[in-house]
Write a protein that holds these residues in place. Structure first.
Motif, PDB file in Angstrom:
ATOM      1  N   ALA A 108      36.786  26.225  46.618  1.00 28.88           N
ATOM      2  CA  ALA A 108      38.029  25.882  47.319  1.00 28.88           C
ATOM      3  C   ALA A 108      38.162  26.766  48.551  1.00 28.88           C
ATOM      4  CB  ALA A 108      39.228  26.047  46.387  1.00 28.88           C
ATOM      5  N   GLN A 109      37.201  26.619  49.459  1.00 26.39           N
ATOM      6  CA  GLN A 109      37.246  27.414  50.680  1.00 26.39           C
ATOM      7  C   GLN A 109      38.528  27.102  51.476  1.00 26.39           C
ATOM      8  OE1 GLN A 109      34.614  25.727  49.600  1.00 26.39           O
ATOM      9  NE2 GLN A 109      32.785  27.037  49.635  1.00 26.39           N
ATOM     10  N   LEU A 110      38.870  27.988  52.379  1.00 32.19           N
ATOM     11  CA  LEU A 110      40.091  27.876  53.186  1.00 32.19           C
ATOM     12  C   LEU A 110      41.332  27.767  52.300  1.00 32.19           C
ATOM     13  CD1 LEU A 110      38.915  25.515  56.087  1.00 32.19           C
ATOM     14  CD2 LEU A 110      39.159  28.002  56.100  1.00 32.19           C
ATOM     15  N   SER A 111      41.338  28.590  51.266  1.00 28.39           N
ATOM     16  CA  SER A 111      42.525  28.682  50.408  1.00 28.39           C
ATOM     17  C   SER A 111      42.601  30.103  49.859  1.00 28.39           C
ATOM     18  CB  SER A 111      42.452  27.666  49.257  1.00 28.39           C
ATOM     19  OG  SER A 111      41.435  28.028  48.345  1.00 28.39           O
ATOM     20  N   LEU A 112      43.773  30.488  49.372  1.00 28.88           N
ATOM     21  CA  LEU A 112      43.940  31.793  48.754  1.00 28.88           C
ATOM     22  C   LEU A 112      43.685  31.629  47.263  1.00 28.88           C
ATOM     23  CD1 LEU A 112      47.132  33.004  50.651  1.00 28.88           C
ATOM     24  CD2 LEU A 112      44.732  33.420  51.202  1.00 28.88           C
ATOM     25  N   ARG A 113      42.500  32.075  46.829  1.00 23.97           N
ATOM     26  CA  ARG A 113      42.055  31.772  45.477  1.00 23.97           C
ATOM     27  C   ARG A 113      42.549  32.821  44.493  1.00 23.97           C
ATOM     28  NH1 ARG A 113      35.968  29.803  47.058  1.00 23.97           N
ATOM     29  NH2 ARG A 113      36.292  31.031  48.922  1.00 23.97           N
ATOM     30  N   LYS A 114      43.217  32.315  43.460  1.00 23.75           N
ATOM     31  CA  LYS A 114      43.905  33.186  42.508  1.00 23.75           C
ATOM     32  C   LYS A 114      42.927  34.093  41.750  1.00 23.75           C
ATOM     33  CE  LYS A 114      47.021  33.121  38.522  1.00 23.75           C
ATOM     34  NZ  LYS A 114      47.793  32.259  37.581  1.00 23.75           N
ATOM     35  N   ALA A 115      41.863  33.505  41.184  1.00 22.43           N
ATOM     36  CA  ALA A 115      40.930  34.306  40.387  1.00 22.43           C
ATOM     37  C   ALA A 115      40.274  35.393  41.232  1.00 22.43           C
ATOM     38  CB  ALA A 115      39.871  33.408  39.761  1.00 22.43           C
ATOM     39  N   ALA A 116      39.958  35.064  42.494  1.00 25.36           N
ATOM     40  CA  ALA A 116      39.364  36.055  43.388  1.00 25.36           C
ATOM     41  C   ALA A 116      40.335  37.198  43.637  1.00 25.36           C
ATOM     42  CB  ALA A 116      38.964  35.394  44.702  1.00 25.36           C
ATOM     43  N   ALA A 117      41.605  36.855  43.835  1.00 28.43           N
ATOM     44  CA  ALA A 117      42.621  37.878  44.078  1.00 28.43           C
ATOM     45  C   ALA A 117      42.786  38.780  42.859  1.00 28.43           C
ATOM     46  CB  ALA A 117      43.946  37.210  44.436  1.00 28.43           C
ATOM     47  N   LEU A 118      42.838  38.176  41.685  1.00 26.16           N
ATOM     48  CA  LEU A 118      42.999  38.964  40.461  1.00 26.16           C
ATOM     49  C   LEU A 118      41.797  39.877  40.224  1.00 26.16           C
ATOM     50  CD1 LEU A 118      44.517  36.235  38.094  1.00 26.16           C
ATOM     51  CD2 LEU A 118      45.708  38.201  39.115  1.00 26.16           C
ATOM     52  N   LEU A 119      40.600  39.361  40.479  1.00 32.25           N
ATOM     53  CA  LEU A 119      39.392  40.173  40.298  1.00 32.25           C
ATOM     54  C   LEU A 119      39.374  41.338  41.281  1.00 32.25           C
ATOM     55  CD1 LEU A 119      36.620  40.773  39.098  1.00 32.25           C
ATOM     56  CD2 LEU A 119      35.635  39.085  40.672  1.00 32.25           C
ATOM     57  N   ALA A 120      39.675  41.063  42.549  1.00 36.19           N
ATOM     58  CA  ALA A 120      39.688  42.125  43.548  1.00 36.19           C
ATOM     59  C   ALA A 120      40.731  43.186  43.209  1.00 36.19           C
ATOM     60  CB  ALA A 120      39.952  41.534  44.936  1.00 36.19           C
ATOM     61  N   GLN A 121      41.916  42.730  42.756  1.00 38.21           N
ATOM     62  CA  GLN A 121      42.967  43.684  42.372  1.00 38.21           C
ATOM     63  C   GLN A 121      42.505  44.560  41.213  1.00 38.21           C
ATOM     64  OE1 GLN A 121      46.215  42.162  40.074  1.00 38.21           O
ATOM     65  NE2 GLN A 121      47.739  43.495  41.094  1.00 38.21           N
ATOM     66  N   ARG A 122      41.866  43.917  40.212  1.00 34.53           N
ATOM     67  CA  ARG A 122      41.412  44.676  39.045  1.00 34.53           C
ATOM     68  C   ARG A 122      40.375  45.717  39.441  1.00 34.53           C
ATOM     69  NH1 ARG A 122      42.421  47.405  34.889  1.00 34.53           N
ATOM     70  NH2 ARG A 122      40.948  47.257  33.154  1.00 34.53           N
ATOM     71  N   LEU A 123      39.416  45.322  40.271  1.00 38.40           N
ATOM     72  CA  LEU A 123      38.394  46.264  40.712  1.00 38.40           C
ATOM     73  C   LEU A 123      38.993  47.384  41.553  1.00 38.40           C
ATOM     74  CD1 LEU A 123      35.456  43.840  41.615  1.00 38.40           C
ATOM     75  CD2 LEU A 123      35.470  45.535  39.786  1.00 38.40           C
ATOM     76  N   SER A 124      39.970  47.040  42.393  1.00 37.27           N
ATOM     77  CA  SER A 124      40.622  48.048  43.229  1.00 37.27           C
ATOM     78  C   SER A 124      41.293  49.106  42.373  1.00 37.27           C
ATOM     79  CB  SER A 124      41.642  47.372  44.150  1.00 37.27           C
ATOM     80  OG  SER A 124      42.295  48.331  44.947  1.00 37.27           O
ATOM     81  N   VAL A 125      41.975  48.669  41.331  1.00 34.45           N
ATOM     82  CA  VAL A 125      42.653  49.627  40.436  1.00 34.45           C
ATOM     83  C   VAL A 125      41.619  50.502  39.721  1.00 34.45           C
ATOM     84  CG1 VAL A 125      44.074  49.835  38.364  1.00 34.45           C
ATOM     85  CG2 VAL A 125      44.681  48.181  40.138  1.00 34.45           C
ATOM     86  N   LEU A 126      40.552  49.869  39.240  1.00 39.20           N
ATOM     87  CA  LEU A 126      39.506  50.626  38.557  1.00 39.20           C
ATOM     88  C   LEU A 126      38.857  51.658  39.485  1.00 39.20           C
ATOM     89  CD1 LEU A 126      37.769  47.739  36.557  1.00 39.20           C
ATOM     90  CD2 LEU A 126      39.023  49.666  35.576  1.00 39.20           C
ATOM     91  N   CYS A 127      38.858  51.352  40.790  1.00 39.48           N
ATOM     92  CA  CYS A 127      38.226  52.251  41.762  1.00 39.48           C
ATOM     93  C   CYS A 127      39.136  53.400  42.209  1.00 39.48           C
ATOM     94  CB  CYS A 127      37.779  51.467  43.006  1.00 39.48           C
ATOM     95  SG  CYS A 127      36.346  50.409  42.733  1.00 39.48           S
ATOM     96  N   ASN A 128      40.363  53.421  41.742  1.00 42.46           N
ATOM     97  CA  ASN A 128      41.291  54.473  42.172  1.00 42.46           C
ATOM     98  C   ASN A 128      40.721  55.880  42.012  1.00 42.46           C
ATOM     99  OD1 ASN A 128      43.216  52.696  43.037  1.00 42.46           O
ATOM    100  ND2 ASN A 128      44.553  52.888  41.243  1.00 42.46           N
ATOM    101  N   PRO A 129      40.071  56.208  40.862  1.00 44.67           N
ATOM    102  CA  PRO A 129      39.563  57.578  40.719  1.00 44.67           C
ATOM    103  C   PRO A 129      38.473  57.938  41.727  1.00 44.67           C
ATOM    104  CG  PRO A 129      39.639  56.453  38.593  1.00 44.67           C
ATOM    105  CD  PRO A 129      39.858  55.411  39.637  1.00 44.67           C
ATOM    106  N   VAL A 130      37.823  56.939  42.287  1.00 41.93           N
ATOM    107  CA  VAL A 130      36.698  57.197  43.195  1.00 41.93           C
ATOM    108  C   VAL A 130      37.085  57.000  44.655  1.00 41.93           C
ATOM    109  CG1 VAL A 130      34.345  56.503  43.808  1.00 41.93           C
ATOM    110  CG2 VAL A 130      35.059  56.489  41.419  1.00 41.93           C
TER     111      VAL A 130
END
Length: 906
Positions: free
Chosen positions: A81-103
């Motif tokens: 679903a290009q040219l859209s704000l994809r929910k699963a991608a956003a959730l995955l990026a958010q999860r990884l961002s939080v996990l990366c906080n210590p680093v």
């Protein structure tokens, strides 16, 4: 077969190599750490420790991952679903961002991609965007300066040395040199590193694949760093500094301030190297890397595509080692063993917003993002890092015990968590020449992996950038009860290697049906390779190949007793995959007291392949092989390099080879001299007067043939010279010269039946199969001296003519030698080939110019003969020819009555 289709349509080189090593197994199903395989109608249960090159951290087909896939398909979910704000991608990026906080600190930005290699590309783009921004900021500081100068608003400082001509100041020209310096962008990489197979990732890796591509293929400079040299890492900062002029206007006067600018844009490291052979960054190295990044502003990128997400026993391998990256990369295990997904996480201060303009068609797809989210959940629920740490401690003990049991074979077992490498020692002194051939061509780990798969149903991974190391990367659900299977398999492997039993390691590769129950010991074999470390007065090398396929058991003693046809058939499958290798290194002492170190460098391809290349004039591959061998010899410091067997023909008698300053020789001069001496001796044995005997030279139109003829004309009176019609046309000047020797009777022949009327035959063609058969001869022929390699004389000749003396020609006795000089050559003890002896003699006598090179000169035949005698090299004992081995099945002898154009002398 599907494997044939793969080799034909997918990756021909890799597919054929996998077939050769029988790694082309068909896998049917998998669960956890086990794979079901089908091989020759057998079903195997294979313990998979290859782990998808580290991607199967959760094992094969984890039920929770399969559930995500099934649910998505059942919902007819929108995958792309290009040219859209994809929910699963956003959730995955958010999860990884939080996990990366210590680093990376809070608020890190995550770019998703399709693979780990693409994640590397994304990170390098970000680093280069940051670099370009800094360059643009400096360039913009000069905006408007030229205009202000021309308008008289400001004037250049008269004492500023940069302004050599203040009245005619050209700012663009002034800055051009500095701009050019800034274009020399640098990226630092680690030794043995591996970051993928795209162009940018290869250039930023210490990958063996890079040698096949143009240098500087990515447009930036790469600098290699060593894990063991923290001082050099810190010193890199000084080498990449450029001093840039920055304008400063005060009281309407233009002056200069100088600013230090680093051209180092990125530092790319794996905290724990995977393809590099499982090497962990040292604490000293991580401190040096942190300091280098801080001082230069370069983006420090932690590639955790393989080692991240808990495989090493810590969720972030970089954090556990004290590394302070500005970006962290994920892949492999993030996809749960099912999906292809990569991620590049950036600390907010290092993230460049322009990066968002770069996308990827399959990045952020719905299914991959959902799978990745579930993978992270499973790792958290199952306490993945803790599991990896606990299982790894048990695995570490098993591997350490193996190392202690085989200290001469296993060099090191290293790693952490579920990421281990077993590195094997060099095979340089191994009794198996074939094992050393595999290792020198970075294929030994693939051979070992094939053995473990077929013999023990155990799957492990070779290491691309560290080819002596096998990788072990099971899942977090690995059952430590399987360690007994692992230990037994590796012990069997190490025993076979230690004892040099190549046949045992490869019996599954051959179709002969032979079965060896356990490894045999070849460490005390009398033909095992020699590696002298005695300092010598000179270094020389000899480049050769198997003279006859029946010599394979001499080349590697473990192959004795194996069906030769099946052995040859298997051996030929390896042609094209093996480059030259060093097999022996011996010290020879001449009569003068001087010594020479001789290195034997072997080329894999068979005599039949050489002969076919010469016949078809398609010599590019083999010429490349000869050049590689000469490169090896020159790199070792060899001052004389001999080209033996058919290598000299392929290399046009040395004239098409770059010797790097070393002297080249084909050995043809001493071969010719020893052939004359052998004929005279044979004539005496048979009671012939060689002055009146009719002597035939088969292959007389070749290099040795013509040189031999020139000298023979001074010794013998009645000669018949055999060559093809075309070869005599090509060498018309030689024909005219020979006919001008009125004191001799000379006949030029093309029909082999004219041999019947000769007393002595000397044969020296370059054919891969015999050319002389009983129908070409008569009882008048008393002696045949067969100088050709392989033999020119068919075995049936000795059966029909019982009294005929068939001699293998040109053996030279080596001074002081009682054993075999080169283990893989079928030479009598204490003897060697004349061409090899010439190489040694030139080394001993101090000759450092090309010798038997191009056309052979009669004067050099005489000279080398005297030099050889002076150093104690003399005509050896005769060895009477034996029946040859079965011919190479791909090259059947053609029983021709005449010499074809390809029957040229060697």
């Amino acid at each position: 077969m599907e494997s044939d289709l793969y080799s034909q349509f997918v990756r021909p080189y890799a597919g054929t190599q996998l077939q050769m090593l029988k790694l082309d197994i068909e896998f049917q199903s998998a669960k956890g750490d086990w794979i079901k395989a089908i091989y020759k109608d057998e079903t195997w249960e294979v313990l998979d420790l290859l782990g998808g090159f580290g991607a199967n951290l959760l094992g094969h087909n984890h039920p929770e991952i399969l559930k995500v896939v099934e649910e998505f398909l059942a919902q007819s979910g929108v995958q792309l679903a290009q040219l859209s704000l994809r929910k699963a991608a956003a959730l995955l990026a958010q999860r990884l961002s939080v996990l990366c906080n210590p680093v990376l600190g809070e608020g890190s930005i995550v770019h998703l991609s399709s693979t780990g290699s693409e994640a590397v590309e994304v990170a390098l783009k970000n680093a280069l965007l940051n670099y370009q921004c800094k360059v643009s900021n400096w360039q913009s500081s000069w905006n408007g300066i030229q205009e202000q100068l021309q308008a008289g608003i400001i004037k250049p400082c008269s004492t500023e040395t940069l302004f050599a001509d203040p009245e005619n100041l050209d700012i663009k020209k002034l800055l051009s040199g500095y701009t050019a310096e800034l274009e020399a962008i640098a990226i630092a990489k680690m030794q043995h590193s591996y970051h993928g197979r795209t162009l940018a990732s290869i250039s930023a890796s210490d990958s063996p694949l890079a040698k096949y591509l143009p240098k500087n293929l990515s447009g930036h400079k790469t600098i290699m760093l060593k894990n063991s040299d923290s001082d050099a890492i810190l010193d890199l900062e000084n080498h990449q500094i450029v001093r840039l002029p920055v304008p400063e206007i005060k009281d309407r006067v233009l002056t200069i301030q100088w600013q230090e600018f680093s051209r180092l844009a990125a530092i790319l490291v794996e905290p724990v190297q995977g393809e590099g052979g499982i090497h962990i960054l040292s604490r000293a190295t991580t401190r040096a890397l942190n300091e280098l990044a801080q001082n230069t502003g370069a983006l420090l990128i932690a590639d955790e595509v393989q080692c991240g997400l808990g495989r090493t026993g810590e969720f972030f391998a970089s954090a556990s080692l004290g590394l302070e990256p500005g970006a962290v990369l994920f892949g492999k295990s993030l996809g749960g063993g099912i999906a292809k997904v990569g991620a590049s996480a950036f600390a907010s201060k290092h993230y460049n917003k322009i990066l968002g303009r770069f996308g990827s068609t399959f990045a952020e797809d719905e299914l991959s993002c959902r799978v990745a989210l579930r993978s992270l959940e499973i790792l958290q629920v199952e306490q993945g890092p803790e599991r990896a740490r606990a299982v790894g401690e048990v695995l570490h003990k098993v591997l350490t015990d193996l190392k202690n049991e085989f200290p001469d074979t296993i060099k090191e077992c290293r790693g952490t968590g579920l990421m281990y490498g077993v590195e094997f020692e060099s095979f340089a002194a191994n009794p198996s020449c074939m094992l050393r051939l595999f290792q020198s061509n970075a294929l030994s780990a693939f051979l070992m992996a094939s053995f473990l798969l077929h013999r023990h149903h155990l799957r492990v991974a070779p290491s691309l950038s560290h080819p002596n190391t096998l990788r072990i990367e099971p899942s977090i659900f690995y059952d430590t009860k399987n360690n007994q299977k692992l230990r037994e398999a590796f012990a069997d492997l190490a025993t076979a290697i230690e004892r040099g039993d190549f046949a045992y390691l490869t019996q599954h590769l051959r179709e002969s049906g032979d079965f060896l129950a356990k490894p045999r010991d070849f460490r005390k074999h009398d033909r095992k390779p020699q590696f002298s470390r005695v300092p010598c007065d000179a270094k020389v090398a000899f480049v050769g190949h198997l003279m006859d396929m029946s010599h394979l058991p001499l080349f590697d003693a473990s192959l004795a007793g194996i069906d030769l046809k099946s052995l040859i058939s298997w051996y030929r499958k390896g042609e094209g995959f093996f480059g030259p290798a060093l097999f022996d290194r011996v010290c020879i002492k001449g009569k003068s007291g001087k010594t020479v170190e001789l290195s034997m460098i072997g080329i894999y391809e068979t005599p039949a392949t050489f002969a076919a290349a010469i016949r078809t004039r398609n010599k590019a591959l083999l010429l490349g092989r000869v050049q590689e061998a000469v490169d090896m010899a020159a790199a070792h410091g060899c001052e004389v390099i001999g080209l033996g067997g058919l290598t000299s023909i392929v290399a046009s008698n040395g004239t098409t080879i770059d010797s790097h300053g070393a002297a080249l020789t084909t050995g043809n001069s001493l071969t010719a001299a020893m052939t004359v001496a052998a004929i005279e001796k044979a004539a005496r044995i048979k009671g012939l007067d060689f002055k009146t005997a009719r002597i035939a030279i088969v292959g007389a139109a070749g290099n040795i043939g013509m040189a031999y003829t020139r000298w023979a004309l001074t010794r013998f009176n009645d000669l018949r010279l055999f060559g093809s019609v075309d070869s005599w046309k090509k060498n018309s000047s030689f024909v005219d010269w020979a006919r001008g020797c009125s004191q001799n009777k000379i006949t030029f022949c093309t029909e082999l039946k004219e041999l019947k009327d000769c007393d002595i035959i000397v044969t020296m063609t370059n054919q891969a199969v015999p050319v002389i058969y009983p129908e070409h001869l008569s009882a008048k022929v008393k002696v045949i001296l067969d100088v050709a390699v392989p033999s020119d004389v068919h075995a049936s000749v000795r059966e029909v003519f019982k009294d005929l003396l068939v001699i293998e020609g040109g053996w030279v006795k080596v001074p002081g030698l009682q054993t075999h000089l080169i283990g893989g050559m079928d030479t009598p003890a204490g003897h060697t080939l004349a061409c090899l002896a010439e190489t040694a003699v030139l080394g001993l006598s101090g000759r450092r110019q090309h010798y038997s090179y191009g056309d052979i000169q009669e004067q050099k035949i005489r000279e080398i003969y005297q030099l050889a005698l002076a150093e104690g090299f003399e005509l050896g004992e005769f060895r009477f020819a034996k029946a040859p081995a079965p011919a190479d099945p791909k090259f059947r002898p053609a029983r021709e009555s005449h010499l074809s154009e390809s029957s040229l002398q060697i």
